[in-house]
Design an enzyme around this catalytic site. Structure first.
Site, PDB file in Angstrom:
ATOM      1  N   HIS A 235      -3.897  -4.893   0.635  1.00 53.32           N
ATOM      2  CA  HIS A 235      -2.794  -5.313   1.858  1.00 53.32           C
ATOM      3  C   HIS A 235      -3.163  -7.137   1.543  1.00 53.32           C
ATOM      4  O   HIS A 235      -4.309  -7.401   2.726  1.00 53.32           O
ATOM      5  CB  HIS A 235      -3.678  -4.914   2.951  1.00 53.32           C
ATOM      6  CG  HIS A 235      -4.002  -3.023   3.613  1.00 53.32           C
ATOM      7  ND1 HIS A 235      -2.116  -2.859   4.083  1.00 53.32           N
ATOM      8  CD2 HIS A 235      -3.951  -2.229   2.710  1.00 53.32           C
ATOM      9  CE1 HIS A 235      -2.144  -1.930   3.875  1.00 53.32           C
ATOM     10  NE2 HIS A 235      -3.212  -0.501   3.948  1.00 53.32           N
TER      11      HIS A 235
ATOM     12  N   GLU B 172      -1.569  -8.650   3.763  1.00 51.05           N
ATOM     13  CA  GLU B 172      -2.047  -9.158   5.747  1.00 51.05           C
ATOM     14  C   GLU B 172      -2.789  -9.085   6.451  1.00 51.05           C
ATOM     15  O   GLU B 172      -3.117  -9.714   7.526  1.00 51.05           O
ATOM     16  CB  GLU B 172      -0.565  -8.566   6.239  1.00 51.05           C
ATOM     17  CG  GLU B 172      -1.072  -7.123   6.398  1.00 51.05           C
ATOM     18  CD  GLU B 172      -0.446  -6.030   5.453  1.00 51.05           C
ATOM     19  OE1 GLU B 172      -1.205  -4.670   5.563  1.00 51.05           O
ATOM     20  OE2 GLU B 172      -0.852  -6.602   4.095  1.00 51.05           O
TER      21      GLU B 172
ATOM     22  N   CYS C 206       0.712  -0.930  -0.091  1.00 49.44           N
ATOM     23  CA  CYS C 206       0.391   0.032  -0.025  1.00 49.44           C
ATOM     24  C   CYS C 206       1.181   1.200  -0.012  1.00 49.44           C
ATOM     25  O   CYS C 206       1.615   1.200  -0.972  1.00 49.44           O
ATOM     26  CB  CYS C 206      -1.120  -0.374   1.014  1.00 49.44           C
ATOM     27  SG  CYS C 206      -2.469   1.101   0.803  1.00 49.44           S
TER      28      CYS C 206
END
Length: 244
Positions: A181, A183, A98
């Site tokens: 993202h 994660e 990001c």
């Protein structure tokens, strides 16, 4: 394997929790917005341990942030940019996520600007074959939260993924950037949606994407971290060492 995790978030607990859960490597965390920077990358001899050479870092991950990479009022962004520029030059494998993706693009000569918010679970299309996509479908589902965008690609970078909002992933030599993202878990996704100063309609629209199907589909995007670690292992990463 030992990576530097550069946390560019402004005090939120999500980044470190999520990366520590998803990245199967030893992580040394640096809170960049508090002025913590990894030691410079260089060529001096590596530390000797038990007769074997050990590297301080094999690679680095740069997290997301609530700031903008073009914010000249934040001195830590300039300091981090200098570190990253040197690390790229010295061949360190880096994954930017990001904000980290945008920072890499800017350092490499691309352009980042503000625009419409992309918020919620979205589809991303692969634009080029690359080992970073091993194990992912095409298109694939990910969580996105950003209003800044890479509006001009760096001159020598390769576009790896996109959607209707623009650039979603790029590669330059040993460096990768992803706008989304991989994660994030559902807890983080919902927390980030509620934290935005947006209209109720926009917030609800993003929450409506948080379906079981989208959350489960986005779980496969964590393969990106495994693939990045494979990339790091295959690279001859330089040593990270303090200047003498």
């Amino acid at each position: 394997m030992h990576l530097a995790l550069i946390d560019a978030s402004l005090g939120t607990p999500h980044a470190q929790r999520n990366f520590k859960r998803e990245v199967d490597a030893s992580l040394s965390v640096y809170n960049a917005n508090e002025g913590e920077m990894p030691p410079p990358i260089g060529k001096p001899p590596s530390v000797q341990t038990g007769g074997e050479t050990s590297r301080s870092f094999d690679g680095a991950i740069i997290s997301g942030s609530q700031s903008s990479v073009y914010d000249s009022q934040r001195a830590w962004i300039q300091e981090l940019s200098q570190w990253v520029e040197g690390a790229i030059s010295d061949g360190l494998p880096i994954l930017g996520v990001c904000w980290g993706h945008q920072l890499l693009a800017q350092i490499l000569g691309g352009t980042v600007r503000g625009g419409n918010y992309e918020l919620g679970y979205v589809k991303v299309q692969q634009e080029a074959d690359d080992p970073i996509w091993n194990g992912l479908s095409d298109p694939f589902t990910v969580f996105a939260t950003h209003s800044d965008h890479v509006v001009k690609m760096p001159p020598d970078a390769h576009l790896l993924a996109s959607n209707e909002t623009g650039v979603q992933a790029l590669r330059y030599e040993q460096v990768y950037g992803v706008q989304f993202h991989p994660e994030y878990d559902l807890k983080t996704a919902e927390a980030m949606i509620h934290s935005k100063d947006l209209s109720e309609r926009k917030i609800q629209g993003a929450l409506d994407t948080c379906t079981d199907a989208n959350v489960n589909a986005a779980g496969t995007a964590t393969r990106i971290f495994e693939n990045f670690l494979d990339h790091v292992a295959a690279s001859e990463a330089p040593s990270s060492t303090l200047n003498a």
